[in-house]
Design a protein around this motif. Structure first.
Motif, PDB file in Angstrom:
ATOM      1  N   PHE A  40      -5.393   6.363  -6.647  1.00  0.00           N
ATOM      2  CA  PHE A  40      -5.400   7.875  -6.538  1.00  0.00           C
ATOM      3  C   PHE A  40      -3.596   8.395  -5.490  1.00  0.00           C
ATOM      4  O   PHE A  40      -3.443   9.176  -5.575  1.00  0.00           O
ATOM      5  N   LEU A  41      -3.369   8.151  -4.238  1.00  0.00           N
ATOM      6  CA  LEU A  41      -2.285   7.969  -3.316  1.00  0.00           C
ATOM      7  C   LEU A  41      -1.227   7.361  -4.175  1.00  0.00           C
ATOM      8  O   LEU A  41      -0.604   7.869  -3.552  1.00  0.00           O
ATOM      9  N   VAL A  42      -1.568   6.537  -5.148  1.00  0.00           N
ATOM     10  CA  VAL A  42       0.135   6.089  -5.037  1.00  0.00           C
ATOM     11  C   VAL A  42       1.017   5.263  -4.458  1.00  0.00           C
ATOM     12  O   VAL A  42       0.889   4.381  -5.235  1.00  0.00           O
ATOM     13  N   VAL A  43       0.854   5.700  -3.830  1.00  0.00           N
ATOM     14  CA  VAL A  43       1.698   5.019  -2.723  1.00  0.00           C
ATOM     15  C   VAL A  43       1.040   4.637  -1.083  1.00  0.00           C
ATOM     16  O   VAL A  43       0.146   5.738  -0.625  1.00  0.00           O
ATOM     17  N   ASP A  44       0.568   3.017  -1.275  1.00  0.00           N
ATOM     18  CA  ASP A  44      -0.124   3.127  -0.243  1.00  0.00           C
ATOM     19  C   ASP A  44      -0.311   2.083   1.486  1.00  0.00           C
ATOM     20  O   ASP A  44      -0.202   1.729   1.900  1.00  0.00           O
TER      21      ASP A  44
END
Length: 377
Positions: free
Chosen positions: A143-147
């Motif tokens: 859900f954060l897409v960019v980790d």
């Protein structure tokens, strides 16, 4: 009078974390009454008071009022700030009790959360570090897409009763989430895991590992379990495993043997390994896009998504998830549409039963939640 109408009132000690987390996200004050009022030892327990202090640490402007007996709690949430925090967790509950709600709150703080938690990393009551790492962390990454900036590491393992474990969790912030449709569970492609010991002969880990692998090698060959032999404050051993599908879903199962109950006959390492394998097989049978532990986190992110339709497929809902749905309705005024889900290509009930337990399709329209403290996505 108007302010009183906006206060949500609940009774009893159950689901305290759910209520306080949703209160923190919506900004709606919550009053909880009759907390163990008729118990010999009434009021909030040490771990519950500690969780309230943790919420106060990561926010600014919260007002918390507790009566003399601890049976009435009034919580007026402030602004979620995040930042660098250290917190010592009471030994009665595991660090997972405190870490699980942080996964829900951390992305919506004003500053990136960087927290160090000290206490019991593995017990039989709360989600352990290993389960959270294998189950909740992949969901949060999705859900954060960019980790970048997202990490969960264990500095030291600590088992009950003495604890002594240290876990570090850092999470970037997001202005908003994206609506999503997660309908394909996929098929199991590999199994990974960790067998750990603390103040126990390292050969015990190998015995657990062999017993657990023996259960899975009947079905697939890609099974790899690592050993973690540590010198914690208390003796014990356990194993946690995750099954990953070709569509990115994760299921977790674990078993643990430690000195929580003195009278109980200790289990053999082989029994612990097999028990963990059976727990994982049960999660695989339940199916869905996430396992039972991650259900609440996914539902919350669906509600906080933009005003668009989000869908997800779950296995059978846990009682904890059912109550979470009720609390979501109370705080966000969002109701989920729940339908029976039949996989494509499955023609009859007999064939459907071979694919595991009955699946549910949950649909909702997000509220378009925006992190007011975050300037940009």
């Amino acid at each position: 009078m108007e302010e009183k109408q906006q206060i949500s009132t609940y009774e009893g000690c159950n689901f305290l974390r759910q209520r306080l987390v949703l209160s923190s996200l919506t900004g709606r004050p919550v009053r909880i009454i009759n907390i163990r009022e008729k118990d010999v030892d009434p009021g909030l327990r040490e771990h519950e008071a500690s969780f309230i202090r943790l919420l106060d640490q990561i926010s600014n402007g919260s007002r918390i009022e507790i009566n003399d007996t601890g049976t009435v709690l009034m919580y007026r949430p402030g602004v979620l700030m995040g930042g660098r925090v250290e917190h010592s967790c009471p030994a009665q509950r595991g660090i997972g009790y405190f870490l699980e709600p942080l996964f829900m709150l951390a992305p919506f703080c004003k500053k990136s959360l960087d927290i160090t938690l000290k206490g019991v990393t593995n017990n039989k009551v709360d989600p352990t570090f290993d389960m959270i790492k294998y189950s909740l962390l992949p969901v949060l990454k999705k859900f954060l897409v960019v980790d970048e900036g997202l990490s969960l590491t264990m500095v030291k393992r600590g088992l009950p009763p003495n604890g002594g474990g240290i876990i570090k969790f850092s999470c970037p912030v997001r202005r908003s989430l994206k609506a999503f449709q997660w309908l394909e569970c996929g098929k199991i492609k590999r199994i990974r895991g960790t067998a750990f010991t603390s103040r126990i002969a390292p050969t015990v880990a190998n015995r657990m590992l062999d017993a657990a692998k023996g259960e899975f090698l009947k079905f697939l060959t890609d099974v790899y379990i690592t050993c973690d032999n540590g010198k914690g404050s208390s003796p014990g051993f356990g194993i946690c495993m995750t099954a990953e599908t070709n569509k990115g879903s994760h299921y977790t199962g674990e078993s643990l043997e430690c000195k929580e109950e003195e009278e109980k006959t200790p289990k053999l390492p082989e029994d612990v390994g097999r028990e963990a394998a059976w727990h994982l097989l049960e999660e695989i049978y339940r199916g869905g896009c996430v396992d039972a532990l991650s259900q609440c986190l996914v539902l919350l992110f669906m509600v906080l998504a933009p005003k668009d339709v989000s869908k997800v497929v779950f296995g059978p809902l846990t009682p904890y998830t059912m109550h979470f749905l009720q609390h979501i309705r109370d705080f966000f005024n969002v109701t989920f549409k729940i339908d029976e889900y039949v996989e494509k290509g499955v023609l009859d009930e007999e064939e459907q039963s071979r694919t595991g337990a009955g699946k549910l399709l949950l649909t909702c329209v997000g509220v378009g939640y925006t992190n007011i403290g975050k300037g940009q996505t």
